[in-house]
Design an enzyme around this catalytic site. Structure first.
Site, PDB file in Angstrom:
ATOM      1  N   GLU A 117      27.132 -18.209 -24.030  1.00  0.00           N
ATOM      2  CA  GLU A 117      26.877 -18.119 -22.587  1.00  0.00           C
ATOM      3  C   GLU A 117      27.200 -19.441 -21.902  1.00  0.00           C
ATOM      4  O   GLU A 117      26.944 -20.516 -22.443  1.00  0.00           O
ATOM      5  CB  GLU A 117      25.409 -17.746 -22.351  1.00  0.00           C
ATOM      6  CG  GLU A 117      25.070 -17.366 -20.925  1.00  0.00           C
ATOM      7  CD  GLU A 117      23.677 -16.768 -20.810  1.00  0.00           C
ATOM      8  OE1 GLU A 117      22.966 -17.146 -19.861  1.00  0.00           O
ATOM      9  OE2 GLU A 117      23.303 -15.936 -21.666  1.00  0.00           O
ATOM     10  N   ASP A 119      26.484 -20.907 -17.929  1.00  0.00           N
ATOM     11  CA  ASP A 119      25.730 -20.539 -16.732  1.00  0.00           C
ATOM     12  C   ASP A 119      25.938 -21.480 -15.557  1.00  0.00           C
ATOM     13  O   ASP A 119      25.965 -22.708 -15.723  1.00  0.00           O
ATOM     14  CB  ASP A 119      24.217 -20.571 -17.015  1.00  0.00           C
ATOM     15  CG  ASP A 119      23.789 -19.546 -18.043  1.00  0.00           C
ATOM     16  OD1 ASP A 119      24.374 -18.463 -18.070  1.00  0.00           O
ATOM     17  OD2 ASP A 119      22.862 -19.848 -18.814  1.00  0.00           O
ATOM     18  N   GLU A 121      23.424 -21.292 -12.361  1.00  0.00           N
ATOM     19  CA  GLU A 121      22.287 -20.570 -11.801  1.00  0.00           C
ATOM     20  C   GLU A 121      21.742 -21.325 -10.593  1.00  0.00           C
ATOM     21  O   GLU A 121      21.371 -22.497 -10.697  1.00  0.00           O
ATOM     22  CB  GLU A 121      21.178 -20.408 -12.843  1.00  0.00           C
ATOM     23  CG  GLU A 121      21.552 -19.478 -13.986  1.00  0.00           C
ATOM     24  CD  GLU A 121      20.422 -19.302 -14.983  1.00  0.00           C
ATOM     25  OE1 GLU A 121      20.152 -18.157 -15.380  1.00  0.00           O
ATOM     26  OE2 GLU A 121      19.812 -20.328 -15.367  1.00  0.00           O
ATOM     27  N   ASN A 136      24.340 -24.542 -17.813  1.00  0.00           N
ATOM     28  CA  ASN A 136      23.843 -24.475 -19.181  1.00  0.00           C
ATOM     29  C   ASN A 136      24.924 -23.926 -20.098  1.00  0.00           C
ATOM     30  O   ASN A 136      25.896 -23.306 -19.639  1.00  0.00           O
ATOM     31  CB  ASN A 136      22.596 -23.589 -19.263  1.00  0.00           C
ATOM     32  CG  ASN A 136      21.656 -23.993 -20.383  1.00  0.00           C
ATOM     33  OD1 ASN A 136      22.045 -24.685 -21.322  1.00  0.00           O
ATOM     34  ND2 ASN A 136      20.403 -23.576 -20.291  1.00  0.00           N
ATOM     35  N   ASN A 144      17.560 -21.871 -28.597  1.00  0.00           N
ATOM     36  CA  ASN A 144      16.518 -22.883 -28.813  1.00  0.00           C
ATOM     37  C   ASN A 144      17.072 -24.290 -28.668  1.00  0.00           C
ATOM     38  O   ASN A 144      16.343 -25.270 -28.799  1.00  0.00           O
ATOM     39  CB  ASN A 144      15.890 -22.720 -30.205  1.00  0.00           C
ATOM     40  CG  ASN A 144      16.896 -22.952 -31.326  1.00  0.00           C
ATOM     41  OD1 ASN A 144      18.085 -22.672 -31.154  1.00  0.00           O
ATOM     42  ND2 ASN A 144      16.438 -23.435 -32.465  1.00  0.00           N
ATOM     43  N   GLU A 148      20.779 -27.593 -20.619  1.00  0.00           N
ATOM     44  CA  GLU A 148      20.789 -27.480 -19.174  1.00  0.00           C
ATOM     45  C   GLU A 148      20.801 -28.843 -18.476  1.00  0.00           C
ATOM     46  O   GLU A 148      20.273 -29.836 -18.982  1.00  0.00           O
ATOM     47  CB  GLU A 148      19.604 -26.655 -18.676  1.00  0.00           C
ATOM     48  CG  GLU A 148      18.242 -27.269 -18.937  1.00  0.00           C
ATOM     49  CD  GLU A 148      17.618 -26.754 -20.214  1.00  0.00           C
ATOM     50  OE1 GLU A 148      18.354 -26.544 -21.201  1.00  0.00           O
ATOM     51  OE2 GLU A 148      16.386 -26.589 -20.232  1.00  0.00           O
ATOM     52  N   ARG A 302      12.596 -34.058 -25.974  1.00  0.00           N
ATOM     53  CA  ARG A 302      13.143 -32.803 -26.488  1.00  0.00           C
ATOM     54  C   ARG A 302      14.143 -33.047 -27.614  1.00  0.00           C
ATOM     55  O   ARG A 302      14.140 -32.338 -28.616  1.00  0.00           O
ATOM     56  CB  ARG A 302      13.814 -32.056 -25.329  1.00  0.00           C
ATOM     57  CG  ARG A 302      14.294 -30.671 -25.670  1.00  0.00           C
ATOM     58  CD  ARG A 302      14.860 -30.043 -24.399  1.00  0.00           C
ATOM     59  NE  ARG A 302      15.347 -28.699 -24.614  1.00  0.00           N
ATOM     60  CZ  ARG A 302      15.986 -27.993 -23.679  1.00  0.00           C
ATOM     61  NH1 ARG A 302      16.184 -28.518 -22.478  1.00  0.00           N
ATOM     62  NH2 ARG A 302      16.413 -26.781 -23.948  1.00  0.00           N
TER      63      ARG A 302
END
Length: 351
Positions: A117, A119, A121, A136, A144, A148, A302
């Site tokens: 994918e 993106d 958005e 993204n 997971n 982004e 993260r």
């Protein structure tokens, strides 16, 4: 009298020439002369919310509506192995909290457990606050390991149309806003399956994302302002059509035949929108310095080690916390207090 008419004719001719030169210059920045918009029937199909999908009489544009009953969306009629996907888009105005308008590529309906994918958005906001948007990338079901980035825009996307584009070829991905490249992902061997590699379709949707889209779900969609209308026009699809290689049964990859897209890939990689000029690189740097407010590359909470495609720019990194978000509101607030004497856009590839 003749002299006066002659001078007026010359002045008019000069003005026409100046306008034409400006037009050619504008078109040439992103190779817009190579973008061939399609009619809806040529390459797009209804996805959901049919009553809320309104096509224009000339079949060049489509309105996607969200009301209390349903959102809406369309999908490309074919799947593409790499491509350039582009559209002029105008977003709803006024109160848009909880809304998501998405322009993206995906193969989630076919490769259910290991989809790819890309993106764009758009995230709505309360009245008086600007739209924000995020890009993204997912590869081989790597949801997971989201990648982004979030940004603000240097214009109001509800006032007029702007062109948003996704370039995906075997070696790189570029997200464009008008003639400005806002993000480039160079494929690294260490990414392995995280780089999208399977055929994808183009999607455009509007839907209710009250649970997360605005302030983490603090503000939801208020249907007193509905219907919410987003408009897409001059959609362009340029890539290797591989739909004929799939079996006729839906959501089943059994019998998928590999298609040689090398010739199409070469054309795609040689196109203007696969290359970032020095001026466009400078415009991208200005955009990211002024309007990016989150990046996964700087989110050390993260990712203790940045993913392999991340290019760490010291000037960018110093502006972000360990969570990947701007320190103290970042440079956006400071710049609002400064007077601007320039009439040129804050971000432009012509600067």
């Amino acid at each position: 009298m003749r002299d006066s008419i002659y001078l007026l004719w010359i002045n008019h001719g000069l003005k026409v020439m100046m306008v034409m030169m400006m037009f050619v210059s504008w078109r040439g920045v992103l190779g817009l002369e190579n973008i061939n918009p399609i009619f809806f029937d040529e390459g797009l199909s209804h996805l959901f919310g049919e009553s809320n999908l309104i096509r224009s009489p000339d079949d060049r544009s489509v309105r996607l509506l969200l009301d209390k009953y349903t959102g809406s969306g369309f999908i490309s009629s074919n799947m593409y192995q790499h491509g350039f996907f582009s559209s002029l888009i105008k977003l709803p105005g006024a109160y848009t909290a909880g809304l998501v308008v998405a322009f993206y590529t995906s193969n989630g309906d076919v490769f259910v457990k290991n989809h790819d994918e890309l993106d764009i958005e758009f995230l709505g906001n309360v009245e008086g606050k600007p739209w924000r948007f995020q890009t993204n990338m997912y590869g081989n079901g790597s949801t997971n390991r989201g990648r982004e980035e979030r940004y603000r825009l240097w214009f109001d996307p509800s006032k007029e149309f702007h062109r948003y584009s996704i370039l995906w070829n075997p070696t790189k991905i570029i997200f464009w806003v008008d003639d400005v490249p806002i993000r480039e992902i160079i494929r690294k061997e260490e990414m392995k399956g995280d780089y999208p590699q399977k055929p994808m379709s183009l999607y455009a949707t509007i839907w209710d994302a009250s649970s997360w889209a605005t302030s983490g779900g603090k503000f939801g969609v208020d249907y007193a302002f509905s219907p919410f209308v987003s408009e897409f026009k001059d959609v362009a699809l340029d890539g290797c059509n591989v739909s004929d290689s799939f079996p006729n049964n839906n959501n089943n990859t059994v019998g998928y035949n590999y298609v040689n897209c090398s010739a199409s890939d070469q054309d795609l990689m040689a196109s203007d929108y696969s290359t970032i000029s020095p001026k466009q690189a400078a415009a991208m740097r200005r955009f990211r310095e002024r309007y990016m407010y989150y990046s996964y590359c700087y989110d050390t909470v993260r990712y203790a080690v940045p993913p392999p495609e991340c290019v760490i720019v010291t000037a960018e990194k110093d502006r972000f916390k360990d969570t990947g978000r701007l320190k103290f509101g970042g440079s956006h607030r400071a710049r609002k207090r400064r007077k601007r004497n320039r009439s040129t856009p804050v971000v432009s590839a012509d600067q």
